[in-house]
Enzyme design. Structure first.
Site, mmCIF file in Angstrom:
data_model
loop_
_atom_site.group_PDB
_atom_site.id
_atom_site.type_symbol
_atom_site.label_atom_id
_atom_site.label_comp_id
_atom_site.label_asym_id
_atom_site.label_seq_id
_atom_site.Cartn_x
_atom_site.Cartn_y
_atom_site.Cartn_z
ATOM 1 N N HIS A 75 -54.840 -74.953 58.405
ATOM 2 C CA HIS A 75 -54.639 -76.293 58.965
ATOM 3 C C HIS A 75 -53.974 -76.212 60.329
ATOM 4 C CE1 HIS A 75 -55.850 -78.153 55.172
ATOM 5 N NE2 HIS A 75 -55.373 -77.029 54.664
ATOM 6 N N LYS B 237 -34.139 -52.980 77.713
ATOM 7 C CA LYS B 237 -32.825 -52.536 77.209
ATOM 8 C C LYS B 237 -31.969 -52.087 78.385
ATOM 9 C CE LYS B 237 -33.780 -50.653 72.585
ATOM 10 N NZ LYS B 237 -33.762 -49.470 71.744
ATOM 11 N N GLU C 7 -46.119 -52.321 68.910
ATOM 12 C CA GLU C 7 -45.248 -51.369 69.610
ATOM 13 C C GLU C 7 -45.869 -49.965 69.623
ATOM 14 O OE1 GLU C 7 -41.040 -52.378 69.042
ATOM 15 O OE2 GLU C 7 -40.613 -50.250 68.907
HETATM 16 O O1 PA5 Z 1 -39.732 -48.798 66.229
HETATM 17 C C1 PA5 Z 1 -38.721 -48.578 66.872
HETATM 18 O O2 PA5 Z 1 -38.324 -47.409 67.084
HETATM 19 C C2 PA5 Z 1 -37.853 -49.688 67.425
HETATM 20 O O3 PA5 Z 1 -38.431 -50.935 67.251
HETATM 21 C C3 PA5 Z 1 -36.498 -49.676 66.741
HETATM 22 O O4 PA5 Z 1 -36.653 -49.822 65.358
HETATM 23 C C4 PA5 Z 1 -35.576 -50.770 67.278
HETATM 24 O O5 PA5 Z 1 -35.517 -50.751 68.673
HETATM 25 C C5 PA5 Z 1 -34.165 -50.581 66.726
HETATM 26 O O6 PA5 Z 1 -33.709 -49.300 67.052
HETATM 27 P P1 PA5 Z 1 -32.521 -48.610 66.301
HETATM 28 O O7 PA5 Z 1 -32.899 -48.369 64.877
HETATM 29 O O8 PA5 Z 1 -32.298 -47.335 67.032
HETATM 30 O O9 PA5 Z 1 -31.347 -49.526 66.403
#
Ligand code: PA5
Length: 463
Positions: free
Chosen positions: A318, A432, A289
């Site tokens: 394996h 989203k 990410e």
């Molecule tokens: O790294 C990030 O910012 C995202 O992966 C969030 O952790 C994830 O989308 C969850 O978001 P939130 O903590 O706002 O619910």
């Protein structure tokens, strides 16, 4: 320092033309120094609030430890509701630092049972509710944005049940961990009077394990949270140099960047320890990410990133290792090794007449897993496939703090080398927003119209 970074098998001296030369590292030195300088200059600022977490949480940690003791004294279960960065760290640390069959241990040998509900699979929610009594359960709702659909839908389901089963006391079953300044959860927390911990500004989800997001669940489990933070600060100090040969995370980032330039677009994370198995999931989010970006800081289309893949040693010897040793030269394989297991298991005698089995007798499982780790490194290197090893002396709170901070630093430095923003996630937002539009959320009418205008699927291609 309990962590050593061994990058021998990324170098051309060991894997020939598939490897990286010292000259290539030297040529990238000015960029590496810039990445280091950028990090140091921006410590604690913007989205780099996480860099100061090892140092600025004394008071919060006291509250976390006291709250954790209270939870342990009053509840039988602790359930985290969260997803992404609000779930993967707590799961990885739980798996690394608690008994591997923790929840199944008899009550006197463990603390509260622990669950992390990150998905919105209805069957999973039913399964959880089949095995816990909500009256004996503390729910920790974790969401930085306070708006994430998955977490908020879980929140709504659980609060409805709590209200029905616990009456006026229902709010005492919820701890909120969220941003102090934005989102819905903070408003709900204030209205309902939930105990609340704040996710500091400048700490993004995937960099949040060492703030209350991860520290509260860890403390509830009896994990040494001060040790975790000490490990992170050990790593931070070990990386206090602009010379990659004296800064393991900067060297790791430099090599990752050079590897990507050579077309190694896959990063396999392969711990040789079941306790570290979920560290690979945590790493996959952090690396994928943070670095997977379409546009660089100058607005140029770049489509960079390395696809993270999780594996487990020796299990995946394996399964996937055939591909890693003989398949395309498009990967860097990171092996995480543990030199000393807390408990070893002797391999008993009992096969005197079978020489092909008997050679194992008198050794231990710890010796076997570590020998297989070294053997896999050898096989990968012999077939000229780039690999590196992160070696922990042992698995404990301090070494886990070192390990997580090492990868966070590597990610931040690598983002600078790639000239991208490693702290945003625009690609996640699109999905989203489409969900919000399809669910009829107000303010997403234009997105809904866009979805309706998109080409419809053809039956011709569904058989
Ligand atoms: O790294 C990030 O910012 C995202 O992966 C969030 O952790 C994830 O989308 C969850 O978001 P939130 O903590 O706002 O619910």
């Amino acid at each position: 320092m309990q962590l050593k970074f061994d990058f021998n098998n990324m170098m051309d001296a060991y894997i020939g033309e598939q490897g990286i030369s010292e000259a290539e590292i030297a040529a990238l030195l000015p960029e590496a120094k810039k990445a280091y300088a950028y990090f140091e200059k921006n410590r604690g600022a913007g989205w780099m609030g996480w860099s100061e977490l090892p140092y600025n949480q004394a008071e919060i940690v006291r509250d976390i430890i006291a709250t954790a003791a209270d939870v342990r004294s009053r509840f039988k279960n602790f359930v985290v509701l969260g997803i992404g960065g609000s779930a993967l760290g707590p799961m990885a640390v739980f798996n690394a630092l608690c008994h591997l069959r923790y929840n199944e241990l008899p009550e006197e040998k463990r603390g509260v049972r622990f669950y992390v509900e990150d998905n919105v699979d209805p069957e999973r929610m039913h399964a959880l509710l089949d095995i816990i009594d909500v009256k004996e359960t503390m729910f920790n709702v974790i969401t930085k944005s306070g708006a994430t659909s998955e977490t908020m839908s879980q929140y709504l389901i659980i609060t409805d049940i709590l209200k029905k089963k616990c009456g006026a006391d229902w709010a005492k079953h919820i701890i909120a961990t969220t941003s102090e300044s934005k989102g819905n959860l903070i408003k709900l927390a204030k209205d309902e009077g939930f105990k609340t911990f704040y996710i500091p500004d400048g700490v993004g989800g995937r960099f949040s394990e060492l703030c209350p997001v991860g520290l509260l669940p860890a403390a509830v489990l009896g994990i040494d949270v001060i040790g975790l933070l000490r490990g992170a600060s050990n790593m931070d100090k070990a990386c206090a140099s602009s010379d990659p040969y004296k800064n393991p995370a900067l060297m790791a980032a430099t090599l990752s960047y050079l590897a990507m330039k050579k077309g190694k677009n896959i990063s396999v994370m392969m711990p040789y320890s079941d306790r570290l198995k979920l560290m690979a999931d945590w790493y996959c989010q952090l690396w994928g990410e943070s670095l997977g970006k379409a546009v660089d800081l100058d607005g140029k289309t770049v489509h960079v990133g390395q696809t993270p893949v999780k594996a487990l040693g020796v299990t995946d010897q394996h399964s996937q290792v055939q591909l890693y040793t003989e398949g395309p030269f498009d990967k860097v394989i990171t092996i995480i090794g543990v030199e000393h297991f807390d408990k070893d298991m002797p391999i008993a005698n009992g096969a005197d007449e079978f020489k092909d089995v008997n050679f194992l007798c008198g050794h231990t499982m710890g010796e076997l897993i570590n020998t297989e780790r070294v053997a896999t490194e050898y096989a990968l290197t012999r077939s000229k496939h780039m690999n590196r090893t992160v070696l922990l002396d042992a698995v404990n709170a301090e070494s886990i703090g070192e390990l997580m901070f090492f990868f966070q630093l590597e990610t931040a430095y690598c983002g600078s080398l790639l000239n991208i923003d490693p702290f945003n996630q625009p690609g996640v937002e699109e999905g989203k927003n489409a969900t919000y539009a399809m669910f009829g959320r107000g303010g997403y009418e234009a997105k809904r119209a866009e979805l309706e205008a998109a080409p419809k699927k053809s039956d011709k291609y569904i058989i």
